[in-house]
Design an enzyme around this catalytic site. Structure first.
Site, PDB file in Angstrom:
ATOM      1  N   LYS A  12       0.833  -1.194   0.000  1.00 48.69           N
ATOM      2  CA  LYS A  12       0.000   0.000   0.000  1.00 48.69           C
ATOM      3  C   LYS A  12       0.878   1.260   0.000  1.00 48.69           C
ATOM      4  CE  LYS A  12      -3.846  -2.347   2.350  1.00 48.69           C
ATOM      5  NZ  LYS A  12      -4.791  -2.299   3.504  1.00 48.69           N
ATOM      6  N   TYR A  52     -12.088  -2.623  -3.625  1.00 42.45           N
ATOM      7  CA  TYR A  52     -12.691  -2.736  -2.293  1.00 42.45           C
ATOM      8  C   TYR A  52     -14.226  -2.668  -2.350  1.00 42.45           C
ATOM      9  CZ  TYR A  52      -8.231  -2.433   0.279  1.00 42.45           C
ATOM     10  OH  TYR A  52      -6.988  -2.677   0.821  1.00 42.45           O
ATOM     11  N   ASN A 115      -1.980  -0.101   7.322  1.00 42.05           N
ATOM     12  CA  ASN A 115      -1.481  -1.458   7.599  1.00 42.05           C
ATOM     13  C   ASN A 115      -0.634  -2.050   6.463  1.00 42.05           C
ATOM     14  OD1 ASN A 115      -3.571  -2.080   5.880  1.00 42.05           O
ATOM     15  ND2 ASN A 115      -4.671  -3.429   7.293  1.00 42.05           N
ATOM     16  N   HIS A 118      -1.839  -5.419   1.329  1.00 44.98           N
ATOM     17  CA  HIS A 118      -3.082  -6.143   1.081  1.00 44.98           C
ATOM     18  C   HIS A 118      -2.756  -7.585   0.721  1.00 44.98           C
ATOM     19  CE1 HIS A 118      -6.993  -7.234  -0.627  1.00 44.98           C
ATOM     20  NE2 HIS A 118      -6.301  -7.796  -1.601  1.00 44.98           N
ATOM     21  N   GLU A 129      -9.093 -10.351  -8.055  1.00 44.26           N
ATOM     22  CA  GLU A 129      -8.149  -9.238  -7.858  1.00 44.26           C
ATOM     23  C   GLU A 129      -7.006  -9.291  -8.873  1.00 44.26           C
ATOM     24  OE1 GLU A 129      -9.207  -8.967  -3.090  1.00 44.26           O
ATOM     25  OE2 GLU A 129      -7.244  -9.724  -3.685  1.00 44.26           O
TER      26      GLU A 129
HETATM   27  P1  DAT Z   1      -7.751  -7.111   5.113  1.00 46.42           P
HETATM   28  O1  DAT Z   1      -6.935  -6.018   4.476  1.00 46.42           O
HETATM   29  O2  DAT Z   1      -7.015  -7.738   6.248  1.00 46.42           O
HETATM   30  O3  DAT Z   1      -8.273  -8.122   4.115  1.00 46.42           O
HETATM   31  P2  DAT Z   1     -10.457  -6.031   5.135  1.00 46.42           P
HETATM   32  O4  DAT Z   1     -10.600  -6.628   3.774  1.00 46.42           O
HETATM   33  O5  DAT Z   1     -11.502  -6.332   6.148  1.00 46.42           O
HETATM   34  O6  DAT Z   1      -9.032  -6.423   5.774  1.00 46.42           O
HETATM   35  O7  DAT Z   1     -10.363  -4.451   5.016  1.00 46.42           O
HETATM   36  C1  DAT Z   1      -9.620  -3.859   3.983  1.00 46.42           C
HETATM   37  C2  DAT Z   1      -8.841  -2.709   4.524  1.00 46.42           C
HETATM   38  O8  DAT Z   1      -9.726  -1.730   5.034  1.00 46.42           O
HETATM   39  C3  DAT Z   1      -7.923  -3.049   5.706  1.00 46.42           C
HETATM   40  O9  DAT Z   1      -6.674  -3.578   5.279  1.00 46.42           O
HETATM   41  C4  DAT Z   1      -7.783  -1.731   6.367  1.00 46.42           C
HETATM   42  C5  DAT Z   1      -9.143  -1.092   6.158  1.00 46.42           C
HETATM   43  N1  DAT Z   1      -9.985  -1.305   7.326  1.00 46.42           N
HETATM   44  C6  DAT Z   1     -10.604  -2.451   7.671  1.00 46.42           C
HETATM   45  N2  DAT Z   1     -11.289  -2.308   8.815  1.00 46.42           N
HETATM   46  C7  DAT Z   1     -11.105  -1.012   9.185  1.00 46.42           C
HETATM   47  C8  DAT Z   1     -11.541  -0.220  10.272  1.00 46.42           C
HETATM   48  N3  DAT Z   1     -12.325  -0.723  11.226  1.00 46.42           N
HETATM   49  N4  DAT Z   1     -11.144   1.073  10.327  1.00 46.42           N
HETATM   50  C9  DAT Z   1     -10.346   1.587   9.380  1.00 46.42           C
HETATM   51  N5  DAT Z   1      -9.882   0.907   8.325  1.00 46.42           N
HETATM   52  C10 DAT Z   1     -10.264  -0.381   8.233  1.00 46.42           C
HETATM   53 MG    MG Z   2      -9.635  -7.942   2.591  1.00 50.51          MG
END
Ligand code: DAT
Ligand code: MG
Length: 152
Positions: A12, A52, A115, A118, A129
């Site tokens: 990212k 997303y 974080n 991805h 994807e």
């Molecule tokens: P991952 O990236 O572990 O697959 P995800 O698909 O649930 O997680 O979410 C995608 C991204 O969105 C994640 O890397 C960071 C952001 N995100 C997820 N939950 C969040 C939250 N509660 N607050 C802020 N950003 C969040």
């Molecule tokens: Mg995800």
């Protein structure tokens, strides 16, 4: 399970800005997975909204798209046995506060909104994807010299 399973991993914008692209690639290389595609681009908001799309109703979605489109990213495709599931284990929990030490997020970042990378969460989403970010011609078919020492 197939040695040819593929997952979509993307550094990212914060990972690129912090100069830890190489560290992230190294984790997957050291593990034994095979790199089959890699590039750098500055993604549009439209591409990220598609990437997303499952999260579009979440309150953090606008901020997520803004952050993800704030600079260049490094999307990659990695191949190997059970690479989708193992890749997620290597990434660590979504929220770095809960990612175990030893995982990439657990070792290298602090907050869920930054974080650093991805990783696909299932084979089906990985395939979607990969098709969204890469053309077929960008996926390189090759056999590493050490393959017989990685798999029995
Ligand atoms: P991952 O990236 O572990 O697959 P995800 O698909 O649930 O997680 O979410 C995608 C991204 O969105 C994640 O890397 C960071 C952001 N995100 C997820 N939950 C969040 C939250 N509660 N607050 C802020 N950003 C969040
Ligand atoms: Mg995800």
């Amino acid at each position: 399970m197939s040695n040819r399973e593929r997952t979509f991993i993307m550094v990212k914008p914060d990972g690129v800005q912090r100069g830890i692209v190489g560290k992230i690639i190294k984790r997957f290389e050291q593990k034994g997975f095979k790199l089959v595609a890699l590039k750098m681009l500055w993604p549009s908001e439209q591409l990220l909204q598609q990437h997303y799309s499952d999260l579009s109703a979440r309150p953090f979605f606008p901020g997520l798209v803004k952050y993800m489109s704030s600079g260049p990213v490094v999307p990659m495709v990695w191949e190997g046995l059970d690479v989708v599931r193992t890749g997620r284990v290597m990434l660590g929990a979504t929220n770095p506060a809960e990612s175990a030490p030893g995982t990439i997020r657990g070792d290298l970042c602090i907050q869920v909104g930054r974080n650093i990378l991805h990783g696909s969460d299932a084979v089906e989403s990985a395939n979607k994807e990969i098709a969204l970010w890469f053309t077929d011609a960008e996926l390189v078919s090759w056999t590493p010299a050490n393959e017989g020492w990685v798999y029995e």
